[in-house]
Design a protein around this motif. Structure first.
Motif, PDB file in Angstrom:
ATOM      1  N   ASN A 265      11.382   1.910   4.706  1.00 26.08           N
ATOM      2  CA  ASN A 265      11.211   2.805   5.851  1.00 26.08           C
ATOM      3  C   ASN A 265      11.152   4.282   5.484  1.00 26.08           C
ATOM      4  N   TYR A 266      10.717   4.600   4.270  1.00 24.42           N
ATOM      5  CA  TYR A 266      10.771   5.986   3.825  1.00 24.42           C
ATOM      6  C   TYR A 266       9.416   6.551   3.410  1.00 24.42           C
ATOM      7  N   ALA A 267       8.501   5.733   2.978  1.00 26.90           N
ATOM      8  CA  ALA A 267       7.216   6.229   2.472  1.00 26.90           C
ATOM      9  C   ALA A 267       6.411   6.901   3.573  1.00 26.90           C
ATOM     10  N   THR A 268       5.812   8.031   3.222  1.00 24.66           N
ATOM     11  CA  THR A 268       4.963   8.757   4.173  1.00 24.66           C
ATOM     12  C   THR A 268       3.513   8.828   3.695  1.00 24.66           C
ATOM     13  N   SER A 269       3.183   8.107   2.634  1.00 25.61           N
ATOM     14  CA  SER A 269       1.829   8.077   2.095  1.00 25.61           C
ATOM     15  C   SER A 269       1.677   6.810   1.273  1.00 25.61           C
ATOM     16  N   THR A 270       0.455   6.530   0.840  1.00 26.46           N
ATOM     17  CA  THR A 270       0.239   5.361  -0.016  1.00 26.46           C
ATOM     18  C   THR A 270       0.958   5.524  -1.347  1.00 26.46           C
ATOM     19  N   VAL A 271       1.040   6.761  -1.832  1.00 28.41           N
ATOM     20  CA  VAL A 271       1.796   7.017  -3.062  1.00 28.41           C
ATOM     21  C   VAL A 271       3.251   6.612  -2.867  1.00 28.41           C
ATOM     22  N   GLY A 272       3.841   7.024  -1.751  1.00 25.18           N
ATOM     23  CA  GLY A 272       5.214   6.631  -1.452  1.00 25.18           C
ATOM     24  C   GLY A 272       5.355   5.132  -1.290  1.00 25.18           C
ATOM     25  N   ASN A 273       4.374   4.489  -0.635  1.00 24.92           N
ATOM     26  CA  ASN A 273       4.394   3.029  -0.513  1.00 24.92           C
ATOM     27  C   ASN A 273       4.567   2.379  -1.877  1.00 24.92           C
ATOM     28  N   ALA A 274       3.766   2.841  -2.854  1.00 24.68           N
ATOM     29  CA  ALA A 274       3.795   2.240  -4.188  1.00 24.68           C
ATOM     30  C   ALA A 274       5.090   2.550  -4.928  1.00 24.68           C
ATOM     31  N   LEU A 275       5.516   3.803  -4.888  1.00 23.51           N
ATOM     32  CA  LEU A 275       6.703   4.207  -5.648  1.00 23.51           C
ATOM     33  C   LEU A 275       7.964   3.529  -5.128  1.00 23.51           C
ATOM     34  N   TYR A 276       8.166   3.537  -3.806  1.00 22.52           N
ATOM     35  CA  TYR A 276       9.378   2.933  -3.246  1.00 22.52           C
ATOM     36  C   TYR A 276       9.358   1.409  -3.367  1.00 22.52           C
ATOM     37  N   SER A 277       8.202   0.807  -3.077  1.00 23.52           N
ATOM     38  CA  SER A 277       8.132  -0.657  -3.080  1.00 23.52           C
ATOM     39  C   SER A 277       8.253  -1.231  -4.481  1.00 23.52           C
ATOM     40  N   SER A 278       7.852  -0.465  -5.500  1.00 24.82           N
ATOM     41  CA  SER A 278       7.907  -0.993  -6.864  1.00 24.82           C
ATOM     42  C   SER A 278       9.337  -1.347  -7.258  1.00 24.82           C
ATOM     43  N   TYR A 279      10.320  -0.622  -6.714  1.00 24.12           N
ATOM     44  CA  TYR A 279      11.711  -0.940  -7.030  1.00 24.12           C
ATOM     45  C   TYR A 279      12.163  -2.231  -6.356  1.00 24.12           C
ATOM     46  N   ALA A 280      11.647  -2.500  -5.171  1.00 23.98           N
ATOM     47  CA  ALA A 280      11.961  -3.768  -4.518  1.00 23.98           C
ATOM     48  C   ALA A 280      11.373  -4.925  -5.312  1.00 23.98           C
ATOM     49  N   LEU A 281      10.159  -4.758  -5.812  1.00 23.07           N
ATOM     50  CA  LEU A 281       9.529  -5.803  -6.618  1.00 23.07           C
ATOM     51  C   LEU A 281      10.295  -6.020  -7.918  1.00 23.07           C
ATOM     52  N   ALA A 282      10.758  -4.923  -8.516  1.00 23.35           N
ATOM     53  CA  ALA A 282      11.530  -5.038  -9.757  1.00 23.35           C
ATOM     54  C   ALA A 282      12.861  -5.733  -9.516  1.00 23.35           C
ATOM     55  N   ARG A 283      13.520  -5.379  -8.427  1.00 20.20           N
ATOM     56  CA  ARG A 283      14.848  -5.949  -8.132  1.00 20.20           C
ATOM     57  C   ARG A 283      14.784  -7.462  -7.997  1.00 20.20           C
ATOM     58  N   HIS A 284      13.687  -7.971  -7.454  1.00 22.19           N
ATOM     59  CA  HIS A 284      13.559  -9.410  -7.227  1.00 22.19           C
ATOM     60  C   HIS A 284      12.719 -10.094  -8.301  1.00 22.19           C
ATOM     61  N   ASN A 285      12.420  -9.356  -9.382  1.00 16.91           N
ATOM     62  CA  ASN A 285      11.702  -9.922 -10.530  1.00 16.91           C
ATOM     63  C   ASN A 285      10.407 -10.619 -10.115  1.00 16.91           C
ATOM     64  N   ILE A 286       9.642  -9.928  -9.286  1.00 16.66           N
ATOM     65  CA  ILE A 286       8.386 -10.481  -8.788  1.00 16.66           C
ATOM     66  C   ILE A 286       7.360 -10.535  -9.916  1.00 16.66           C
ATOM     67  N   LYS A 287       6.686 -11.661 -10.036  1.00 15.83           N
ATOM     68  CA  LYS A 287       5.673 -11.826 -11.075  1.00 15.83           C
ATOM     69  C   LYS A 287       4.260 -11.527 -10.574  1.00 15.83           C
ATOM     70  N   HIS A 288       4.042 -11.784  -9.287  1.00 16.38           N
ATOM     71  CA  HIS A 288       2.727 -11.488  -8.702  1.00 16.38           C
ATOM     72  C   HIS A 288       2.919 -11.056  -7.256  1.00 16.38           C
ATOM     73  N   ALA A 289       2.182 -10.034  -6.851  1.00 16.27           N
ATOM     74  CA  ALA A 289       2.246  -9.548  -5.472  1.00 16.27           C
ATOM     75  C   ALA A 289       0.840  -9.392  -4.918  1.00 16.27           C
ATOM     76  N   THR A 290       0.681  -9.800  -3.677  1.00 15.47           N
ATOM     77  CA  THR A 290      -0.585  -9.608  -2.965  1.00 15.47           C
ATOM     78  C   THR A 290      -0.405  -8.480  -1.959  1.00 15.47           C
ATOM     79  N   ILE A 291      -1.260  -7.495  -2.038  1.00 13.61           N
ATOM     80  CA  ILE A 291      -1.203  -6.325  -1.158  1.00 13.61           C
ATOM     81  C   ILE A 291      -2.143  -6.543   0.012  1.00 13.61           C
ATOM     82  N   ILE A 292      -1.633  -6.341   1.209  1.00 17.20           N
ATOM     83  CA  ILE A 292      -2.442  -6.484   2.424  1.00 17.20           C
ATOM     84  C   ILE A 292      -2.608  -5.117   3.070  1.00 17.20           C
TER      85      ILE A 292
END
Length: 364
Positions: A265-292
């Motif tokens: 709930n913090y990103a204000t741009s696509t750059v923020g979307n990527a930077l903030y979400s990357s930590y969520a993906l790392a925390r859960h050890n995601i191997k593949h992600a599909t972006i919609i």
């Protein structure tokens, strides 16, 4: 009034004591020393010009259509003008030139931006960031020889930066050559995630139809991949609500378990979307992600998520995209210059090069 203030400040540089000379090389400095009171006067003018630049930068806040978000061009011209006026008074402040150049990138005037970046090199010929910007934007313009010349200079200055830029070029080329699709290309398995990018809410805090269409695509994919986490990213508030929270509520109302959902709930741009979400993906050890996202937006989204994950991991994570067809996919088969410009601009921001670096106008 502003011109009068600048004239006063510039005039103070003429009625000075003897010119200052460098002890090291006896070459005269760009301007002469001034008395302290005169220096403060000039500083006040520069501060006012920068304050005006910030005001122009922030108003109007943003406009958005089909996932492409940018400042209004007229505002970027005002930002550029104020920064360059300040630079006239402070000719050592190459940060002002850099910020003005990037304002022109937002204004889609790449030729003017290149001129300003090159002006930085007349002051600081070894400036790594200026060479980096020039390598990218000369490549964007199709001037491969000029781009390569800057890449060779970057290699001499910092081999790591040269390698990173090559990786950015390779990533952009691969993403642009990958056909858009409306359906997932693979099962996400046990370590998969769906990442849905937000879209500006309506002024009353309700979701735009485009965002609802992205959620309908998300819902279909979530049902087909019941073990996948779902990252919902978007934090621009309207009427005390954010995209991430409203997207989560919508999916839960349509039968998706809250345990699968990660709100960003913090990103204000696509750059923020990527930077903030990357930590969520790392925390859960995601191997593949599909972006919609919308079809006109997913290529930029994938590029930025890949670059963001270089720093956060997980190592060897892969991405693909599913596009809600805000436009017929045949029309978007070949990315427009406008789309490619946005991809390169935000790729550099995600990588860590700040577009605006002149306090108080500082923005990644």
């Amino acid at each position: 009034m502003k011109k009068n203030l600048i004239a006063i400040a510039m005039g103070s540089l003429i009625t000075l004591s003897a010119p200052f000379y460098s002890i090291a090389d006896s070459n005269p400095a760009v301007h002469a020393q001034v008395e302290y009171s005169q220096f403060v006067t000039k500083r006040q003018v520069v501060d006012q010009l920068l304050a005006d630049a910030v005001k122009a930068f922030k108003s109007p806040a943003r406009v958005s259509h089909a996932g492409f978000t940018a400042k209004m061009p007229s505002n970027m011209e005002m930002v550029t003008a104020r920064l360059l006026e300040a630079y006239q008074l402070e000719p050592y402040r190459t940060d002002l030139l850099m910020s003005a150049a990037n304002a022109q990138i937002y204004n889609k005037n790449v030729d003017r931006a290149i001129e300003l970046f090159e002006q930085v090199l007349t002051v600081a010929p070894d400036d790594l960031d200026a060479h980096s910007y020039l390598a990218v934007w000369q490549k964007f313009k199709g001037n491969d020889k000029a781009s390569q010349k800057h890449m060779e200079k970057i290699y001499a200055l910092n081999k790591g930066r040269e390698s990173d830029l090559k990786r950015i070029f390779s990533t952009v080329d691969r993403v642009l050559s990958t056909p858009l699709k409306e359906k997932a290309g693979q099962s996400l398995g046990d370590n998969g995630a769906i990442v849905t990018l937000g879209y500006a809410l309506n002024p009353d805090g309700s979701m735009h139809d485009i965002l609802i269409k992205r959620l309908e695509t998300t819902l279909e994919m979530a049902k087909a991949n019941p073990k996948a986490f779902i990252v919902l990213t978007g934090g621009v508030p309207q009427n005390h609500k954010t995209e991430g929270k409203l997207m989560a509520d919508w999916l839960i109302q349509h039968g998706i378990s809250a345990d699968r959902i990660i709100e960003e709930n913090y990103a204000t741009s696509t750059v923020g979307n990527a930077l903030y979400s990357s930590y969520a993906l790392a925390r859960h050890n995601i191997k593949h992600a599909t972006i919609i996202s919308s079809a006109s937006h997913v290529r930029r989204g994938q590029t930025l998520f890949e670059i963001a994950s270089w720093q956060t991991g997980p190592q060897n994570i892969t991405f693909d995209t599913v596009a809600y067809p805000d436009k017929p996919l045949d029309e978007l088969k070949q990315a427009s210059d406008k789309e490619i410009l946005g991809i390169y601009r935000d790729a550099l921001r995600t990588y860590g090069l700040w577009s605006y670096r002149s306090y108080p106008l500082e923005s990644r």
